[in-house]
Motif scaffolding. Structure first.
Motif, mmCIF file in Angstrom:
data_model
loop_
_atom_site.group_PDB
_atom_site.id
_atom_site.type_symbol
_atom_site.label_atom_id
_atom_site.label_comp_id
_atom_site.label_asym_id
_atom_site.label_seq_id
_atom_site.Cartn_x
_atom_site.Cartn_y
_atom_site.Cartn_z
ATOM 1 N N PRO A 73 -8.160 8.083 -4.364
ATOM 2 C CA PRO A 73 -8.353 7.517 -5.695
ATOM 3 C C PRO A 73 -8.975 8.535 -6.636
ATOM 4 C CG PRO A 73 -9.149 6.020 -3.992
ATOM 5 C CD PRO A 73 -8.798 7.316 -3.317
ATOM 6 N N ARG B 160 -8.490 -1.623 -9.156
ATOM 7 C CA ARG B 160 -7.289 -1.659 -9.985
ATOM 8 C C ARG B 160 -6.925 -3.113 -10.257
ATOM 9 N NH1 ARG B 160 -1.501 1.173 -8.771
ATOM 10 N NH2 ARG B 160 -0.348 -0.730 -9.142
ATOM 11 N N GLU C 117 4.713 0.125 -10.606
ATOM 12 C CA GLU C 117 4.110 1.448 -10.464
ATOM 13 C C GLU C 117 3.524 1.596 -9.059
ATOM 14 O OE1 GLU C 117 0.110 3.236 -12.251
ATOM 15 O OE2 GLU C 117 1.577 2.680 -13.773
ATOM 16 N N ARG D 106 -4.555 -6.217 -11.348
ATOM 17 C CA ARG D 106 -3.133 -6.528 -11.254
ATOM 18 C C ARG D 106 -2.572 -6.731 -12.647
ATOM 19 N NH1 ARG D 106 -1.263 -9.837 -6.171
ATOM 20 N NH2 ARG D 106 -2.518 -8.763 -4.637
ATOM 21 N N GLN E 229 -1.645 5.160 -2.424
ATOM 22 C CA GLN E 229 -1.305 4.984 -1.013
ATOM 23 C C GLN E 229 0.207 4.851 -0.834
ATOM 24 O OE1 GLN E 229 -2.591 1.325 0.842
ATOM 25 N NE2 GLN E 229 -2.917 2.390 2.789
ATOM 26 N N GLU E 230 0.852 4.075 -1.687
ATOM 27 C CA GLU E 230 2.309 3.943 -1.609
ATOM 28 C C GLU E 230 2.978 5.287 -1.890
ATOM 29 O OE1 GLU E 230 2.519 -0.743 -2.985
ATOM 30 O OE2 GLU E 230 2.681 0.848 -4.484
ATOM 31 N N SER F 286 1.540 -2.905 -12.437
ATOM 32 C CA SER F 286 1.240 -2.660 -11.031
ATOM 33 C C SER F 286 2.323 -3.194 -10.108
ATOM 34 C CB SER F 286 -0.126 -3.225 -10.646
ATOM 35 O OG SER F 286 -0.105 -4.628 -10.690
ATOM 36 N N THR G 84 1.090 2.718 -6.098
ATOM 37 C CA THR G 84 -0.310 3.066 -5.903
ATOM 38 C C THR G 84 -0.362 4.451 -5.262
ATOM 39 O OG1 THR G 84 -0.424 2.147 -3.687
ATOM 40 C CG2 THR G 84 -0.913 0.640 -5.518
ATOM 41 N N LYS H 293 9.555 -1.649 -5.340
ATOM 42 C CA LYS H 293 9.042 -1.231 -6.646
ATOM 43 C C LYS H 293 9.976 -0.244 -7.336
ATOM 44 C CE LYS H 293 4.087 -1.982 -6.125
ATOM 45 N NZ LYS H 293 2.755 -1.341 -6.203
#
Length: 114
Positions: free
Chosen positions: A108, A37, A46, A39, A50-51, A43, A48, A88
């Motif tokens: 992913p 991904r 937004e 940057r 995982q987040e 990003s 991820t 974020k």
């Protein structure tokens, strides 16, 4: 712990050895067939995947120690990831996560985690 007197703070890493670690990580991901991904401004706001996982677990009422046990990481690591999520999203509490659209569950590309 990093203090304001420190001459080498974590934000400086990207300009030094951090680039080497980023390149190595990029190569390792590409070797597994994953995509890297890039940057962008997007990003920085937004989440991820995982987040999104951390946000979902916190939204569902799990405490940091419970999340850490489930993901086999330390509670401090959970805290760090949730701080990134709140930054974020512009929030500061788990209650605020209830009305937020989160990335789909899974790894992913939307694949389920093993």
């Amino acid at each position: 712990m990093w203090t304001h007197e420190s001459s080498f703070a974590p934000r400086d890493v990207h300009g030094y050895a951090g680039d080497g670690f980023a390149d190595r990580g990029r190569r390792e991901l590409l070797a597994t067939g994953e995509t890297v991904r890039k940057r962008s401004m997007e990003s920085t706001t937004e989440l991820t995947a995982q987040e999104g996982q951390f946000a979902r677990l916190a939204r569902d009422g799990l405490s940091n120690p419970e999340i850490s046990t489930q993901l086999f990481i330390s509670p401090r690591t959970v805290e760090r990831h949730l701080r990134k999520v709140f930054t974020k999203l512009g929030g500061s509490s788990r209650r605020q996560l209830r009305g937020v659209a989160l990335p789909p569950a899974g790894g992913p590309g939307g694949r389920p985690n093993p």
